[in-house]
Motif scaffolding. Structure first.
Motif, mmCIF file in Angstrom:
data_model
loop_
_atom_site.group_PDB
_atom_site.id
_atom_site.type_symbol
_atom_site.label_atom_id
_atom_site.label_comp_id
_atom_site.label_asym_id
_atom_site.label_seq_id
_atom_site.Cartn_x
_atom_site.Cartn_y
_atom_site.Cartn_z
ATOM 1 N N LYS A 1 -50.695 29.209 -3.075
ATOM 2 C CA LYS A 1 -49.266 29.529 -3.163
ATOM 3 C C LYS A 1 -48.601 28.723 -4.276
ATOM 4 O O LYS A 1 -47.732 29.226 -4.983
ATOM 5 C CB LYS A 1 -48.574 29.263 -1.828
ATOM 6 C CG LYS A 1 -48.877 30.305 -0.779
ATOM 7 C CD LYS A 1 -48.112 30.019 0.502
ATOM 8 C CE LYS A 1 -48.377 31.077 1.541
ATOM 9 N NZ LYS A 1 -47.644 30.811 2.797
ATOM 10 N N LYS B 1 -43.079 30.986 -12.324
ATOM 11 C CA LYS B 1 -42.099 30.209 -13.095
ATOM 12 C C LYS B 1 -42.403 30.244 -14.593
ATOM 13 O O LYS B 1 -41.502 30.229 -15.422
ATOM 14 C CB LYS B 1 -42.057 28.758 -12.611
ATOM 15 C CG LYS B 1 -41.334 28.586 -11.308
ATOM 16 C CD LYS B 1 -41.307 27.136 -10.875
ATOM 17 C CE LYS B 1 -40.665 27.015 -9.502
ATOM 18 N NZ LYS B 1 -40.723 25.641 -8.989
ATOM 19 N N ASN C 1 -46.661 30.284 -7.482
ATOM 20 C CA ASN C 1 -45.302 29.877 -7.849
ATOM 21 C C ASN C 1 -45.238 29.357 -9.281
ATOM 22 O O ASN C 1 -44.308 29.680 -10.027
ATOM 23 C CB ASN C 1 -44.771 28.817 -6.876
ATOM 24 C CG ASN C 1 -44.389 29.418 -5.547
ATOM 25 O OD1 ASN C 1 -43.963 30.560 -5.471
ATOM 26 N ND2 ASN C 1 -44.555 28.656 -4.481
#
Length: 125
Positions: free
Chosen positions: A45, A53, A49
């Motif tokens: 995860k 980003k 992420n």
């Protein structure tokens, strides 16, 4: 994608899945990488992420599921990695890189002819 995000070796494992098959749900990515790489769900995860980003991947939310897809193609990634290697190891000197590989690698007559043709085309540009 105009900006070239720096993708780490670990993050590239997520990208490899998405280049092979897209979109993939977060659950599918976690299932495959936790098995193949022995990474925890939280680690995967975190990579998702980070890649989001960096604008290397995006997702579409369907109900409670997130389906991820790449924004950076495999070809773009290879180009970025090749340039990074060239800059880091050969100070950006492509000729030095080519000369090194040609000197160190056995080449067939066909490969030598192909290299000659490539160099001629490059010379005529």
């Amino acid at each position: 994608m105009s900006e070239n995000p720096r993708i780490t070796d670990a993050e590239s494992e997520v990208m490899k899945l998405l280049w092979q098959e897209q979109p993939l749900s977060a659950g599918d990515i976690i299932s495959r990488l936790s098995q193949d790489m022995q990474w925890s769900q939280q680690t995967i995860k975190t990579f998702l992420n980070r890649l989001h980003k960096k604008k290397a991947i995006a997702f579409q939310k369907t109900g409670r599921n997130y389906h991820y897809y790449p924004l950076v193609s495999h070809e773009q990634y290879l180009k970025m990695e090749n340039q990074t290697f060239l800059d880091r190891v050969y100070n950006g000197a492509a000729g030095a890189l080519c000369a090194h590989f040609i000197q160190e690698t056995p080449l067939s007559e066909d490969e030598i002819d192909e290299l000659r043709e490539l160099l001629e085309r490059k010379k005529n540009l």
